[in-house]
Design an enzyme around this catalytic site. Structure first.
Site, mmCIF file in Angstrom:
data_model
loop_
_atom_site.group_PDB
_atom_site.id
_atom_site.type_symbol
_atom_site.label_atom_id
_atom_site.label_comp_id
_atom_site.label_asym_id
_atom_site.label_seq_id
_atom_site.Cartn_x
_atom_site.Cartn_y
_atom_site.Cartn_z
ATOM 1 N N SER A 45 0.815 -1.210 0.000
ATOM 2 C CA SER A 45 0.000 0.000 0.000
ATOM 3 C C SER A 45 0.856 1.271 0.000
ATOM 4 C CB SER A 45 -0.949 -0.040 1.199
ATOM 5 O OG SER A 45 -1.917 0.970 1.131
ATOM 6 N N ASP A 93 -2.442 6.185 -3.508
ATOM 7 C CA ASP A 93 -1.317 5.552 -2.836
ATOM 8 C C ASP A 93 -0.792 4.413 -3.716
ATOM 9 O OD1 ASP A 93 -3.493 3.884 -2.467
ATOM 10 O OD2 ASP A 93 -2.902 3.269 -0.458
ATOM 11 N N ASP A 113 -1.116 1.181 -4.028
ATOM 12 C CA ASP A 113 -2.001 0.200 -4.667
ATOM 13 C C ASP A 113 -3.337 0.806 -5.068
ATOM 14 O OD1 ASP A 113 -2.937 0.466 -2.059
ATOM 15 O OD2 ASP A 113 -3.526 -1.620 -1.884
ATOM 16 N N ASP A 132 -5.893 2.099 -3.538
ATOM 17 C CA ASP A 132 -7.174 1.926 -2.841
ATOM 18 C C ASP A 132 -7.513 3.157 -2.014
ATOM 19 O OD1 ASP A 132 -5.335 1.565 -0.796
ATOM 20 O OD2 ASP A 132 -6.189 -0.311 -0.065
#
Length: 462
Positions: free
Chosen positions: A106, A253, A255, A257
């Site tokens: 992340s 960010d 990834d 999400d």
């Protein structure tokens, strides 16, 4: 939380905390377990598992070792390659995979990595299955009324295969484009892709909808993900939006999400602002099921006051988008999220989805024919002071009668004009003390009153 898996997967420094052997074992278990579940249900088909990864250097290592474990156990592995976490959730659900895996840490720096597990519905894996994964890693697996010292391998035509599944990622892009209700033509949009998973998706979506798209941090090299980029370094996008005279900016960010916004004046529009803006819009359009916005306990006090003033109910969960989504499902809510930018709109997704969030924010701007800075009117973010203190025992410090007494005094002092939150960190030997009030000096004074008592009672671990 388990021994290895926390609220957002198995995460840590690559080949220090999380290594290739761990990934191989995760693959071995999932490949065997889901194939065995099918066999016991009368199916002779192998398990099908879809995998995505972000742009970290170590993501390739974990992808290959996961595939080795899955195929050795007889499952087929479908590779989305570099893609976002919400795209893996979408493909898992829509294409009826047995489970999904996302390789990402992340917003963490490049040298960390993680393994996130998703069930067949694209939701975070249940704790019972994760516990079995951990038991297999530790060599103490008991399942199906048997203790397994080792798992059987697939042999002959039962050895699994890997499949290039980039088409799944492309369908996800098409899905996002289909959600655009308005043309973005004439709107100048800035995107900060954090040199992460959104780098080859976000611009395609905004371009397809007609925006004049300006992109930064979309040149990943394996070590620059989140490095002075993305939603954790929003100041770069703030400057970029102002310098280029853009109408709005969105930062993701690693990834993708999460999403944070920047208005045309360069001001940050964080997750609390987004929940307020989307909550009002959805309520007006009859889309806010149960008239409730789901937040975590870390959302700003000002958000709650603003929601109340607009006749919108709210719920608070523990920190973590996992808990937000669980509450939403259990109570039939449509909108929830975190201050950090994890926004879940359950009609469209089972996870936080940064690009989806930015599309829905664009929808509100265009539908209301207002600038992003105007959409936040009516929301006053209260000053906040948050300090951490390392302690010998988190429960003992938090439950000390003297500490509870000073917390109660602060609560009484603040009344309905602020709040205090004292909680244990889930990852460190730390107590977090946070106060929100109308005045920052008052916040700081109240926080220090609590820290003084914790120290005086001998709980601090210097």
């Amino acid at each position: 939380m388990g021994k290895y898996f926390g609220t957002d997967g198995f995460r840590g420094e690559a080949n220090v905390v999380l290594n290739a052997d761990h990934a191989y074992k995760v693959g071995r278990f999932l490949g065997w377990y889901y194939t065995e579940l099918k066999r016991r249900a009368g199916s002779d088909e192998p398990a099908r598992v879809v995998i995505g990864k972000d742009t970290r250097r170590s993501s390739y290592m974990f992808e290959y070792t996961l595939v080795a474990g899955l195929t050795a156990s007889g499952a087929d592995a479908y590779l989305l390659h570099v893609t976002t976490t919400p795209s893996v959730a979408y493909v898992t659900r829509v294409d009826e995979f047995d489970c999904g895996i996302m390789i990402s840490a992340s917003h963490n720096p490049y040298y960390d990595n993680g393994i996130k597990l998703l069930n067949r519905n694209g939701e975070k894996m249940d704790e019972e299955t994760i516990a079995l994964v951990e038991d297999y890693i530790d060599g103490k697996l008991e399942v199906f009324n048997h203790r397994w010292t080792e798992l059987p391998y697939g042999t002959g035509d039962r050895v699994g295969i890997s499949v290039d599944y980039a088409s799944g990622r492309n369908r996800y892009i098409g899905y996002l484009i289909s959600l655009g209700l308005y043309s973005f033509k004439g709107v100048k949009v800035g995107l900060d892709c954090a040199n992460g998973a959104a780098w080859n998706i976000a611009k395609s979506v905004f371009d397809a909808l007609g925006a004049k798209t300006y992109v930064i941090n979309a040149e990943p090299n394996g070590t620059n993900i989140n490095n002075n980029a993305g939603s954790t370094h929003i100041e770069n996008l703030q400057k970029f939006v102002v310098d280029n005279g853009l109408d709005v900016g969105f930062a993701y960010d690693g990834d993708a999400d999460r999403c944070l916004c920047v208005d045309e004046l360069g001001n940050v529009v964080d997750g609390d602002h987004i929940l307020y803006i989307l909550g009002k819009y959805m309520q007006k359009n009859g889309q806010l099921d149960n008239n409730t916005v789901v937040t975590t306990i870390m959302s700003n006090f000002g958000l709650y006051k603003a929601l109340e003033e607009n006749g919108i109910d709210y719920a608070k969960t523990k920190v973590g988008d996992k808990y937000v989504y669980e509450y939403m499902v259990q109570n039939g809510c449509r909108l929830g999220g975190e201050q950090s930018g994890h926004i879940i709109i359950s009609k469209y997704a089972t996870t936080g989805d940064g690009i989806l969030t930015s599309l829905k924010m664009m929808e509100v701007m265009l539908a209301k024919k207002m600038k992003m800075s105007q959409l936040s009117e009516g929301l006053k973010i209260y000053p906040q002071v948050l300090k951490n203190i390392r302690v010998k025992s988190k429960p003992e410090a938090r439950n000390d009668p003297a500490v509870q007494e000073v917390v109660a005094k602060v609560e009484k002092l603040l009344g309905d004009t602020g709040r205090i939150l004292v909680r244990e960190s889930g990852t460190e030997p730390v107590i977090r003390v946070m106060v929100e009030a109308t005045d920052k000096e008052l916040c700081a004074r109240c926080v220090e009153d609590v820290l003084t008592v914790i120290r005086a009672r001998g709980h601090e671990n210097k």
